[in-house]
Write a protein that holds these residues in place. Structure first.
Motif, mmCIF file in Angstrom:
data_model
loop_
_atom_site.group_PDB
_atom_site.id
_atom_site.type_symbol
_atom_site.label_atom_id
_atom_site.label_comp_id
_atom_site.label_asym_id
_atom_site.label_seq_id
_atom_site.Cartn_x
_atom_site.Cartn_y
_atom_site.Cartn_z
ATOM 1 N N LYS A 614 0.863 -1.179 0.000
ATOM 2 C CA LYS A 614 0.000 0.000 0.000
ATOM 3 C C LYS A 614 0.899 1.227 0.000
ATOM 4 O O LYS A 614 1.799 1.342 0.832
ATOM 5 C CB LYS A 614 -0.910 0.016 1.228
ATOM 6 C CG LYS A 614 -2.018 -1.014 1.190
ATOM 7 C CD LYS A 614 -2.987 -0.835 2.337
ATOM 8 C CE LYS A 614 -2.341 -1.244 3.642
ATOM 9 N NZ LYS A 614 -3.310 -1.187 4.779
ATOM 10 N N LEU A 615 0.646 2.116 -0.944
ATOM 11 C CA LEU A 615 1.399 3.360 -1.060
ATOM 12 C C LEU A 615 0.397 4.503 -1.158
ATOM 13 O O LEU A 615 -0.533 4.456 -1.959
ATOM 14 C CB LEU A 615 2.286 3.329 -2.312
ATOM 15 C CG LEU A 615 3.054 4.618 -2.652
ATOM 16 C CD1 LEU A 615 4.111 4.915 -1.582
ATOM 17 C CD2 LEU A 615 3.705 4.508 -4.023
ATOM 18 N N ALA A 616 0.573 5.522 -0.325
ATOM 19 C CA ALA A 616 -0.369 6.643 -0.317
ATOM 20 C C ALA A 616 0.385 7.949 -0.118
ATOM 21 O O ALA A 616 1.326 8.037 0.679
ATOM 22 C CB ALA A 616 -1.407 6.475 0.792
ATOM 23 N N GLY A 617 -0.028 8.963 -0.859
ATOM 24 C CA GLY A 617 0.472 10.313 -0.678
ATOM 25 C C GLY A 617 -0.701 11.249 -0.438
ATOM 26 O O GLY A 617 -1.768 11.064 -1.031
ATOM 27 N N PHE A 618 -0.523 12.251 0.426
ATOM 28 C CA PHE A 618 -1.658 13.115 0.751
ATOM 29 C C PHE A 618 -1.201 14.542 1.042
ATOM 30 O O PHE A 618 -0.045 14.800 1.413
ATOM 31 C CB PHE A 618 -2.433 12.565 1.951
ATOM 32 C CG PHE A 618 -1.599 12.336 3.185
ATOM 33 C CD1 PHE A 618 -1.398 13.336 4.124
ATOM 34 C CD2 PHE A 618 -1.004 11.097 3.413
ATOM 35 C CE1 PHE A 618 -0.623 13.121 5.248
ATOM 36 C CE2 PHE A 618 -0.223 10.869 4.543
ATOM 37 C CZ PHE A 618 -0.035 11.891 5.459
ATOM 38 N N TYR A 619 -2.138 15.444 0.853
ATOM 39 C CA TYR A 619 -1.960 16.851 1.188
ATOM 40 C C TYR A 619 -3.161 17.304 2.005
ATOM 41 O O TYR A 619 -4.314 17.021 1.652
ATOM 42 C CB TYR A 619 -1.846 17.712 -0.071
ATOM 43 C CG TYR A 619 -1.983 19.204 0.201
ATOM 44 C CD1 TYR A 619 -0.917 19.930 0.730
ATOM 45 C CD2 TYR A 619 -3.184 19.855 -0.049
ATOM 46 C CE1 TYR A 619 -1.047 21.285 1.000
ATOM 47 C CE2 TYR A 619 -3.316 21.218 0.201
ATOM 48 C CZ TYR A 619 -2.246 21.930 0.736
ATOM 49 O OH TYR A 619 -2.376 23.267 1.013
ATOM 50 N N LEU A 620 -2.891 17.995 3.137
ATOM 51 C CA LEU A 620 -3.941 18.455 4.036
ATOM 52 C C LEU A 620 -3.784 19.948 4.282
ATOM 53 O O LEU A 620 -2.665 20.439 4.492
ATOM 54 C CB LEU A 620 -3.863 17.724 5.381
ATOM 55 C CG LEU A 620 -4.105 16.218 5.368
ATOM 56 C CD1 LEU A 620 -3.284 15.536 6.432
ATOM 57 C CD2 LEU A 620 -5.567 15.918 5.594
ATOM 58 N N ARG A 621 -4.894 20.655 4.262
ATOM 59 C CA ARG A 621 -4.920 22.054 4.649
ATOM 60 C C ARG A 621 -5.783 22.162 5.900
ATOM 61 O O ARG A 621 -6.964 21.812 5.888
ATOM 62 C CB ARG A 621 -5.505 22.920 3.531
ATOM 63 C CG ARG A 621 -5.601 24.406 3.894
ATOM 64 C CD ARG A 621 -4.261 25.101 3.835
ATOM 65 N NE ARG A 621 -4.358 26.491 4.271
ATOM 66 C CZ ARG A 621 -3.423 27.403 4.076
ATOM 67 N NH1 ARG A 621 -2.304 27.061 3.433
ATOM 68 N NH2 ARG A 621 -3.585 28.621 4.508
ATOM 69 N N TRP A 622 -5.202 22.662 6.981
ATOM 70 C CA TRP A 622 -5.856 22.721 8.285
ATOM 71 C C TRP A 622 -5.991 24.183 8.688
ATOM 72 O O TRP A 622 -5.001 24.855 8.943
ATOM 73 C CB TRP A 622 -5.024 21.945 9.297
ATOM 74 C CG TRP A 622 -5.702 21.648 10.598
ATOM 75 C CD1 TRP A 622 -6.934 22.026 11.004
ATOM 76 C CD2 TRP A 622 -5.151 20.865 11.666
ATOM 77 N NE1 TRP A 622 -7.215 21.552 12.254
ATOM 78 C CE2 TRP A 622 -6.135 20.829 12.689
ATOM 79 C CE3 TRP A 622 -3.945 20.199 11.856
ATOM 80 C CZ2 TRP A 622 -5.915 20.157 13.893
ATOM 81 C CZ3 TRP A 622 -3.737 19.521 13.047
ATOM 82 C CH2 TRP A 622 -4.711 19.502 14.040
ATOM 83 N N ASN A 623 -7.228 24.670 8.747
ATOM 84 C CA ASN A 623 -7.488 26.075 9.052
ATOM 85 C C ASN A 623 -8.014 26.248 10.473
ATOM 86 O O ASN A 623 -8.802 25.441 10.963
ATOM 87 C CB ASN A 623 -8.496 26.670 8.067
ATOM 88 C CG ASN A 623 -7.962 26.715 6.656
ATOM 89 O OD1 ASN A 623 -8.371 25.927 5.797
ATOM 90 N ND2 ASN A 623 -7.049 27.616 6.386
#
Length: 800
Positions: A614-623
């Protein structure tokens, strides 16, 4: 509970009642079955099922996308529809039950009976006689609420089987297990006191009134809203499921990091089953520990069974206190149990009633003062902690025609009592001891419907209601006996009402689109009393819509890719801060919001040494991040500290190097950056707390088949935890992490017995898991939370 609180809860509980009115429709008349001619070619089970249904002119309900992962043989000849279906599903993790003459229902089979535990508990690629590992049956993830196959779910997901763990390993609770999953981490204040984080969404290291960043469930029952992880022991659990990233659409407020779902073993109506277990541990330089427990599964009347678990244990202390001249002060005791009653009204309708309780008692803090020799702290009094939690749950499951129904109603009561040495305080409100007493009450209900239209469209629609009350008393106790009234009393009351839905459409073979949304209304009320001051009731009401969208692609029979967008949020509230002269005052914090985009690849690479990965990449914006902080005097407060971005990459793989040797490894990369700070919020670190930029795990397992049905399994594990910080502020720049630890284990199993020997932290690494123990002295001491020193544990379990 009080009449006012009861009338507030009553509308939620009442929502469960309409669901019971469908019970009269669950019956079906039995009729004879015709013998028909069948000619179903070999291929995917989902395709073969459609062909067979058309040839027999029948309907099959309860289908799952996972059926596309299973291959079937040709079925040709004269059979009844039931016989043909049984042949079609032979050797799969599913079975067929008849609803009426023209309707059949697919259900997951019960767990493999304990009479052959070598099959169920040994690691999959370990059979000494097999020329090479066979492709495993598809893993069905129930936390998605639609029984997705893991390969088809458009998002990051883990399903951890507990079959291979000894009773001693299960005694470490959820905290211990999650150290083996690369996307999770936690604080280490102590069992029952820790905050859990997924994918680097970590707000702070301190325990305040903010809502948890994860959703935690025991089966269908929600366990927490704002409290810490109760750290339930994992005895008689089947799996732990973890959904990564924001899960606001399906789970509502609070699941901004993800969801953890513990799946307990359900009562079995076929026969009496039971087990008894125990373990003993010795720790270098510390007290011994132990764990004892038992399980019984007892059919009562036809279609009904009872299952109960009871346990008790002690984790021996290993930290000394130089000021009080005491040894091994950090002992922790846990006892608890679960009880479940299942009633099967028919092949498709069932009712589960369950309850659980666990009591955790820590004699003192789990930290040391690094300026003192050895594993030592120095405090005037014991800094104990008591955490008691119990819950009740009712789950009704069934089907109306081809529509599945599930209705769950639960109640959780959670009491937390924490004591700190506060002798360093001077001025107004000063005292020798600081006590915080929290009484948390959570009532929640959810009813959902799901089904399929044809072979390409599946859907889910539901409604939920929740009522959460957190009653906090903060008070000082003088050792001379002159105890003042509570310094502060504050009560948080949040209600949430929501409608949610999700649907998936298979555009073509191997390509599926998923979309959904949640409309949530939250009502927040806060009452506070400062001494004799009159109460105030700030109000925080808001309406949110949380969308989700996903795309999953089958690149081959065993490999899939996905793309997903999701959101999550936490409700706002108030906190208590102090002025320069120590007077408490009210302050508000606003809701925060997380937006996430992720992409991944998962499946199996075939070959001489098959690799599951399993390979996963992610981007999160936390306001508008909510964070629990500590004031200079040591009191916990909550503020919005600003906005942040998180980039991450995770990888997990399991390779069968031979029929007997398996290698598992995982690593994560995480980069967090605070992009904006709120006014008057100071910071030194630009990274979020508790989240290391990288970490890795390696595990090697060898299995040897012995005479008869016994097996010997040896494993060696190595973990590296990267460096992180306690807090972003200028006064809590304490470093933690940056250490490696190693464990060894040897387990012997046969159909009735299991014996395990484990060597824990064989390098006797001290480390610093979480650099905080007492908020009132953190600025005056070099506080560290060390790993448990080198320990040996012997576990024994017998099954009947």
């Amino acid at each position: 509970m009080g009449l006012k609180k009861f009338y507030g809860i009553f509308p939620i509980v009442a929502l469960a009642l309409p669901a019971t009115t469908v019970l009269p429709f669950s019956g079906a008349l039995a009729q004879s079955e015709r013998i028909l001619s069948f000619d179903v070619p070999a291929g995917r089970l989902s395709t073969a099922l459609g062909v067979l249904s058309r040839q027999a002119n029948i309907s099959v309900i309860g289908t799952s996308a996972a059926l596309g992962d299973i291959r079937t043989s040709t079925i040709k000849g004269q059979y009844t529809p039931r016989q043909a279906l049984n042949l079609l599903f032979r050797g799969t993790p599913y079975q067929v039950r008849k609803v009426n003459d023209r309707t059949f229902r697919i259900e997951r089979r019960s767990a493999i009976p304990r009479s052959n535990p070598v099959q169920s508990r040994a690691a999959k690629p370990i059979q000494a006689t097999a020329p090479r590992p066979q492709p495993p049956n598809p893993i069905i993830v129930q936390a998605t609420k639609r029984d997705f196959a893991m390969l088809d779910y458009p998002g990051g997901v883990d399903s951890v089987s507990l079959d291979g763990l000894t009773s001693g390993q299960l005694s470490e609770g959820l905290d211990g297990l999650l150290t083996k999953i690369p996307v999770t981490n936690s604080t280490a204040l102590g069992s029952g006191r820790n905050k859990l984080f997924i994918r680097g969404i970590a707000d702070s290291s301190f325990n305040g009134p903010t809502q948890s960043t994860i959703g935690m469930y025991l089966g269908e029952q929600r366990l927490l809203y704002s409290a810490s992880n109760p750290d339930l022991r994992l005895y008689d659990m089947e799996t732990i499921e973890l959904l990564e990233g924001p899960q606001g659409t399906l789970y509502g407020a609070g699941a901004i990091g993800g969801v953890i779902r513990m799946v307990p073993a359900a009562p079995k109506i076929d026969r009496i089953r039971g087990s008894v277990w125990g373990s003993a541990m010795v720790t270098k330089g510390g007290d011994p520990g132990y764990d004892l427990g038992a399980m019984i599964n007892l059919p009562t009347v036809e279609g009904q069974a009872l299952r109960g678990v009871i346990y008790k244990g002690q984790s021996g202390g290993f930290i000394d206190d130089s000021r009080r001249d005491l040894e091994d002060v950090n002992r922790v005791r846990v006892e608890g149990g679960r009880l479940a009653l299942r009633t099967e009204f028919s092949s498709i309708w069932s009712l589960d009633l369950s309850g659980f309780a666990q009591m955790t008692e820590a004699r003192d803090g789990q930290y040391v003062d690094a300026s003192l020799p050895g594993l030592t702290q120095s405090s005037r009094v014991g800094q104990r902690f008591d955490g008691d939690i119990f819950g009740l749950n009712m789950v009704l499951k069934g089907a109306i025609g081809e529509i599945d129904l599930l209705s769950s109603t639960g109640l959780v009561s959670h009491d937390l009592n924490t004591r700190y040495d506060a002798t360093v305080l001077d001025g107004p409100g000063g005292g020798d001891l600081y006590d915080e007493r929290r009484q948390v009450l959570l009532v929640d209900h959810e009813t959902r419907l799901s089904g399929k239209i044809g072979n390409r469209f599946s859907w889910l629609l539901g409604g939920s209601a929740l009522d959460h009350e957190d009653d906090i008393d903060q008070l000082f106790i003088n050792l001379d006996g002159q105890d003042p009234p509570p310094f502060v009393n504050i009560v948080y009351d949040v209600r949430e009402y929501a409608l949610f839905g999700e649907a998936s459409y298979q555009v073509q073979d191997g390509l599926t689109l998923t979309a959904g949304g949640r409309l949530a209304v939250t009502e927040g009320r806060t009452r506070r009393i400062f001494g004799a001051a009159p109460p105030v009731e700030p109000q925080t009401d808001e309406t949110r819509f949380l969308p989700a969208a996903g795309l999953s692609v089958r690149l081959s029979d065993g490999i899939g890719a996905y793309l997903r967008y999701q959101q999550g949020f936490r409700t706002g509230g108030i906190t208590v801060e102090r002025t320069d002269n120590g007077t408490p005052q009210i302050s508000r914090f606003e809701s925060d919001r997380v937006r996430s985009v992720e992409a991944g690849l998962k499946g199996r690479l075939e070959g001489d040494a098959p690799i599951d990965f399993k390979l996963a990449g992610f981007y999160l914006r936390w306001n508008d991040i909510q964070a629990d902080l500590i004031e200079p005097e040591g009191f916990t407060i909550t503020r919005n500290i600003g906005d942040a971005e998180i980039f991450g990459l995770t990888f997990q793989s399991s390779a069968a190097l031979s029929p007997n040797l398996n290698l598992r490894n995982s690593f994560f990369l995480n980069h967090s950056e605070v992009m904006r700070l709120t006014p008057n919020q100071g910071a030194i670190s630009s990274m979020l707390p508790n989240i290391a930029p990288y970490g890795a795990q390696l595990d090697l397992q060898y299995t040897h088949q012995l005479a008869g049905d016994s097996v010997l399994v040896g494993s060696a594990g190595l973990n590296y935890h990267g460096r992180s910080v306690l807090d972003i502020g200028p006064t809590e720049q304490v470093r933690q992490g940056d250490y490696a630890s190693a464990d060894l284990s040897l387990i012997w199993r046969d159909p009735d017995w299991e014996v395990g020997l484990e060597a824990i932290n064989i390098t006797n690494t001290r480390g610093n898991r979480f650099a905080f123990g007492n908020p009132f002295t953190i600025r005056r001491e070099q506080q560290e939370v060390p790993l448990r020193p080198f320990s040996l544990r012997l576990s024994v379990k017998t099954t009947f």
